[in-house]
Design a protein around this motif. Structure first.
Motif, PDB file in Angstrom:
ATOM      1  N   VAL A 109       0.822  -1.212   0.000  1.00  0.00           N
ATOM      2  CA  VAL A 109       0.000   0.000   0.000  1.00  0.00           C
ATOM      3  C   VAL A 109       0.858   1.264   0.000  1.00  0.00           C
ATOM      4  O   VAL A 109       0.798   2.079  -0.931  1.00  0.00           O
ATOM      5  CB  VAL A 109      -0.967   0.007   1.206  1.00  0.00           C
ATOM      6  CG1 VAL A 109      -1.789   1.289   1.215  1.00  0.00           C
ATOM      7  CG2 VAL A 109      -1.879  -1.214   1.156  1.00  0.00           C
ATOM      8  N   LEU A 110       1.675   1.435   1.038  1.00  0.00           N
ATOM      9  CA  LEU A 110       2.361   2.715   1.212  1.00  0.00           C
ATOM     10  C   LEU A 110       3.374   3.011   0.112  1.00  0.00           C
ATOM     11  O   LEU A 110       3.415   4.132  -0.413  1.00  0.00           O
ATOM     12  CB  LEU A 110       3.060   2.751   2.573  1.00  0.00           C
ATOM     13  CG  LEU A 110       2.141   2.730   3.802  1.00  0.00           C
ATOM     14  CD1 LEU A 110       2.970   2.715   5.079  1.00  0.00           C
ATOM     15  CD2 LEU A 110       1.194   3.924   3.799  1.00  0.00           C
ATOM     16  N   ARG A 123       3.520   2.317  -2.869  1.00  0.00           N
ATOM     17  CA  ARG A 123       2.999   2.444  -4.236  1.00  0.00           C
ATOM     18  C   ARG A 123       2.432   3.824  -4.532  1.00  0.00           C
ATOM     19  O   ARG A 123       1.878   4.041  -5.595  1.00  0.00           O
ATOM     20  CB  ARG A 123       1.953   1.363  -4.489  1.00  0.00           C
ATOM     21  CG  ARG A 123       2.571  -0.032  -4.407  1.00  0.00           C
ATOM     22  CD  ARG A 123       1.733  -1.094  -5.023  1.00  0.00           C
ATOM     23  NE  ARG A 123       2.415  -2.378  -4.959  1.00  0.00           N
ATOM     24  CZ  ARG A 123       1.964  -3.495  -5.506  1.00  0.00           C
ATOM     25  NH1 ARG A 123       0.833  -3.475  -6.174  1.00  0.00           N
ATOM     26  NH2 ARG A 123       2.637  -4.610  -5.404  1.00  0.00           N
ATOM     27  N   SER A 124       2.570   4.758  -3.588  1.00  0.00           N
ATOM     28  CA  SER A 124       2.126   6.128  -3.844  1.00  0.00           C
ATOM     29  C   SER A 124       3.202   7.097  -3.363  1.00  0.00           C
ATOM     30  O   SER A 124       4.007   6.774  -2.484  1.00  0.00           O
ATOM     31  CB  SER A 124       0.815   6.428  -3.112  1.00  0.00           C
ATOM     32  OG  SER A 124       1.043   6.506  -1.704  1.00  0.00           O
ATOM     33  N   ASP A 125       3.230   8.282  -3.948  1.00  0.00           N
ATOM     34  CA  ASP A 125       4.223   9.281  -3.551  1.00  0.00           C
ATOM     35  C   ASP A 125       4.041   9.682  -2.094  1.00  0.00           C
ATOM     36  O   ASP A 125       5.014   9.838  -1.352  1.00  0.00           O
ATOM     37  CB  ASP A 125       4.120  10.516  -4.453  1.00  0.00           C
ATOM     38  CG  ASP A 125       4.601  10.238  -5.867  1.00  0.00           C
ATOM     39  OD1 ASP A 125       5.354   9.261  -6.053  1.00  0.00           O
ATOM     40  OD2 ASP A 125       4.216  10.991  -6.782  1.00  0.00           O
ATOM     41  N   LEU A 126       2.790   9.862  -1.671  1.00  0.00           N
ATOM     42  CA  LEU A 126       2.523  10.231  -0.283  1.00  0.00           C
ATOM     43  C   LEU A 126       2.972   9.120   0.666  1.00  0.00           C
ATOM     44  O   LEU A 126       3.575   9.378   1.713  1.00  0.00           O
ATOM     45  CB  LEU A 126       1.035  10.514  -0.090  1.00  0.00           C
ATOM     46  CG  LEU A 126       0.613  10.969   1.325  1.00  0.00           C
ATOM     47  CD1 LEU A 126       1.338  12.261   1.707  1.00  0.00           C
ATOM     48  CD2 LEU A 126      -0.896  11.154   1.389  1.00  0.00           C
ATOM     49  N   GLY A 127       2.701   7.878   0.278  1.00  0.00           N
ATOM     50  CA  GLY A 127       3.120   6.748   1.099  1.00  0.00           C
ATOM     51  C   GLY A 127       4.628   6.662   1.212  1.00  0.00           C
ATOM     52  O   GLY A 127       5.172   6.374   2.283  1.00  0.00           O
ATOM     53  N   LYS A 128       5.334   6.914   0.104  1.00  0.00           N
ATOM     54  CA  LYS A 128       6.800   6.889   0.130  1.00  0.00           C
ATOM     55  C   LYS A 128       7.339   7.962   1.068  1.00  0.00           C
ATOM     56  O   LYS A 128       8.310   7.740   1.797  1.00  0.00           O
ATOM     57  CB  LYS A 128       7.352   7.080  -1.284  1.00  0.00           C
ATOM     58  CG  LYS A 128       7.126   5.894  -2.202  1.00  0.00           C
ATOM     59  CD  LYS A 128       7.648   6.192  -3.595  1.00  0.00           C
ATOM     60  CE  LYS A 128       7.384   5.041  -4.546  1.00  0.00           C
ATOM     61  NZ  LYS A 128       7.845   5.330  -5.924  1.00  0.00           N
ATOM     62  N   LYS A 129       6.708   9.139   1.058  1.00  0.00           N
ATOM     63  CA  LYS A 129       7.151  10.210   1.956  1.00  0.00           C
ATOM     64  C   LYS A 129       6.917   9.826   3.415  1.00  0.00           C
ATOM     65  O   LYS A 129       7.748  10.103   4.282  1.00  0.00           O
ATOM     66  CB  LYS A 129       6.416  11.511   1.617  1.00  0.00           C
ATOM     67  CG  LYS A 129       6.850  12.119   0.299  1.00  0.00           C
ATOM     68  CD  LYS A 129       6.048  13.378  -0.033  1.00  0.00           C
ATOM     69  CE  LYS A 129       6.462  13.945  -1.378  1.00  0.00           C
ATOM     70  NZ  LYS A 129       5.649  15.126  -1.754  1.00  0.00           N
TER      71      LYS A 129
END
Length: 202
Positions: A179-180, A182-188
């Protein structure tokens, strides 16, 4: 350029030449580049773990950072790193999650798609240190494989549950990867977590 087969052959001489309590193992990227199968990589990594334990040395395994060669962007997260985590779990060995720590800023810190720049190396070093600092007591003794800050990636959860292979920790790790990351916000969010969580885990 060392493959895991070369590492497996070399580790005995390293263990004999440099007496140590811990050995840090992060190999497999070159296997992907030259077309070695994950089965063969796993076999060779198992040999390294076994040889280290037979020598009375505690091994730690690291996941691989992303690599933009020979299908590596898919192979690393979907084949090699799950193999490394399963191998670590079956041997009760701590995993240091280099993949999760480096992925949020991978493009900037792995400019040729394989090798880290100075910032990338520093992130990797910090990730190793966060694990080691939780395993070594103030007297210099080595805690068990689940000790302290742990290295399963979910640093606080590993410290709370006492082992990086505990099912709740594995579930959190899967949530991070599926989940995390796989998105730019999750990577941050993951990058922020790895920056601030080691002191909290300690």
């Amino acid at each position: 350029i060392e493959s895991t087969s070369e590492g497996s052959r070399r580790i005995e001489s390293v263990l004999a030449s440099f007496p140590a309590n811990l050995v840090l193992i992060q190999e497999g990227t070159n296997d992907i580049i030259i077309g070695v199968s994950s089965f063969t990589s796993g076999y060779n990594l198992q040999n390294m773990v076994t040889k280290a334990k037979n020598a009375g040395v505690t091994p730690l395994l690291a996941t691989l950072p992303a690599v933009d060669r020979n299908g590596g962007m898919s192979l690393v997260p979907n084949e090699w790193n799950p193999m490394i985590r399963n191998l670590a779990a079956s041997n009760d060995v701590v995993v240091v999650d280099i993949y999760a720590a480096t992925l949020p800023a991978w493009d900037a810190n792995f400019p040729d798609g394989v090798h880290p720049n100075d910032t990338g190396y520093q992130i990797m070093a910090n990730t190793w240190f966060a694990t080691l600092s939780g395993m070594i007591t103030s007297s210099g003794d080595i805690r068990g494989s689940g000790g302290g800050g742990g290295g399963g990636g979910c640093v606080i959860a590993t410290a709370a549950f006492g082992s990086p292979v505990q099912p709740h920790v594995a579930l959190l790790r899967q949530f991070r990867d599926i989940v995390l990351l796989r998105s730019d916000l999750g990577k941050k969010f993951v990058a922020t977590y790895y920056h601030y969580s080691p002191p909290a885990a300690e």
